[in-house]
Motif scaffolding. Structure first.
Motif, PDB file in Angstrom:
ATOM      1  N   ILE A  96      -0.434  -6.379  12.977  1.00 26.11           N
ATOM      2  CA  ILE A  96      -1.422  -6.791  11.966  1.00 26.11           C
ATOM      3  C   ILE A  96      -2.659  -5.906  12.046  1.00 26.11           C
ATOM      4  N   ALA A  97      -3.142  -5.668  13.277  1.00 24.30           N
ATOM      5  CA  ALA A  97      -4.334  -4.843  13.458  1.00 24.30           C
ATOM      6  C   ALA A  97      -4.094  -3.424  12.965  1.00 24.30           C
ATOM      7  N   GLY A  98      -2.949  -2.861  13.310  1.00 23.15           N
ATOM      8  CA  GLY A  98      -2.639  -1.495  12.884  1.00 23.15           C
ATOM      9  C   GLY A  98      -2.590  -1.371  11.377  1.00 23.15           C
ATOM     10  N   PHE A  99      -1.935  -2.315  10.738  1.00 25.99           N
ATOM     11  CA  PHE A  99      -1.811  -2.260   9.280  1.00 25.99           C
ATOM     12  C   PHE A  99      -3.157  -2.480   8.597  1.00 25.99           C
ATOM     13  N   SER A 100      -3.868  -3.535   8.993  1.00 21.92           N
ATOM     14  CA  SER A 100      -5.101  -3.909   8.310  1.00 21.92           C
ATOM     15  C   SER A 100      -6.206  -2.884   8.502  1.00 21.92           C
ATOM     16  N   GLU A 101      -6.409  -2.459   9.746  1.00 19.44           N
ATOM     17  CA  GLU A 101      -7.490  -1.511  10.014  1.00 19.44           C
ATOM     18  C   GLU A 101      -7.216  -0.154   9.379  1.00 19.44           C
ATOM     19  N   GLU A 102      -5.969   0.262   9.376  1.00 19.99           N
ATOM     20  CA  GLU A 102      -5.655   1.546   8.742  1.00 19.99           C
ATOM     21  C   GLU A 102      -5.758   1.462   7.219  1.00 19.99           C
ATOM     22  N   ALA A 103      -5.379   0.319   6.640  1.00 20.74           N
ATOM     23  CA  ALA A 103      -5.546   0.144   5.193  1.00 20.74           C
ATOM     24  C   ALA A 103      -7.008   0.266   4.807  1.00 20.74           C
ATOM     25  N   LEU A 104      -7.889  -0.300   5.652  1.00 15.83           N
ATOM     26  CA  LEU A 104      -9.316  -0.278   5.355  1.00 15.83           C
ATOM     27  C   LEU A 104      -9.931   1.104   5.601  1.00 15.83           C
ATOM     28  N   PHE A 105      -9.712   1.650   6.794  1.00 17.29           N
ATOM     29  CA  PHE A 105     -10.420   2.874   7.173  1.00 17.29           C
ATOM     30  C   PHE A 105      -9.740   4.150   6.682  1.00 17.29           C
ATOM     31  N   ARG A 106      -8.413   4.217   6.766  1.00 20.57           N
ATOM     32  CA  ARG A 106      -7.710   5.418   6.316  1.00 20.57           C
ATOM     33  C   ARG A 106      -7.156   5.274   4.905  1.00 20.57           C
TER      34      ARG A 106
END
Length: 202
Positions: free
Chosen positions: A96-106
């Motif tokens: 979840i963290a990998g998907f959500s944070e990358e969707a937001l930042f990258r």
């Protein structure tokens, strides 16, 4: 069963996907434009996780005081709150963290900043923000900045932009880090119990 902290962490990280969608709508950037599921990007993500994992284990051994402070902090926060979790819980949280944070930042911030500045400035500025939201300590923020730059550059690894690559790297790295932190915390608890038993028996 995972406790309330685990559920709260999952909810918080999941909410970042919603933030990415709303922010993307406001900035006219689709967070998932560059997300394509293919074997090559998956393999790239797995391969590019290796240097980060090796660096993580190397830093575990360094006697540098600020690094030791970060290790202690992680044990007292994540270790203490997640030590009852099963490894599958850690995998879920990391994914979840990998998907959500990358969707937001990258997926949103980096391409938007690239469009209004330049590729290099967009990469740097988006990861200044990434570092600031991870500023547990000054060194932790600096390490987050370096990791963010690495994740941002992995976005275009192989010559074709794909958000899947940094998602895989981020999620797998987090899972390995969570596992090590929990292992160390459980070992710490075990040593304390043995020490208490020994002192009681004397």
């Amino acid at each position: 069963m995972p406790d309330s902290f685990f559920r709260a962490a999952c909810y918080f990280e999941s909410a970042l996907t919603l933030v990415a969608i709303v922010l993307g709508w406001l900035l006219n950037v689709d967070p998932f434009t560059d997300l394509t599921f293919n074997e090559q990007s998956l393999a790239n993500g797995l391969l590019l996780t290796l240097p980060l994992v090796l660096l993580f284990f190397a830093m575990q051994q360094l006697p540098y005081v600020p690094l030791q402070h970060i290790r202690t902090l992680l044990l007292e926060t994540l270790g203490a709150r997640l030590h009852r979790c099963h490894w599958t819980d850690l995998l879920i949280l990391a994914a979840i963290a990998g998907f959500s944070e990358e969707a937001l930042f990258r997926g949103v911030l980096q391409p938007w900043l690239e469009n209004i500045t330049s590729l290099t400035a967009g990469l740097i500025l988006s990861n200044v923000v990434f570092a600031l939201v991870h500023a547990v300590t000054p060194l932790y923020a600096a390490l987050a900045m370096l990791m963010g730059l690495y994740l941002g550059m992995s976005l275009d690894y192989g010559g074709e932009r794909n958000l899947l690559t940094p998602i895989v790297i981020h999620a797998l790295y987090d899972f390995i880090a969570f596992t090590v932190i929990l292992r160390d915390y459980r070992n710490h608890l075990s040593r304390n119990r043995h020490a208490h038993t020994d002192s009681t028996n004397q």
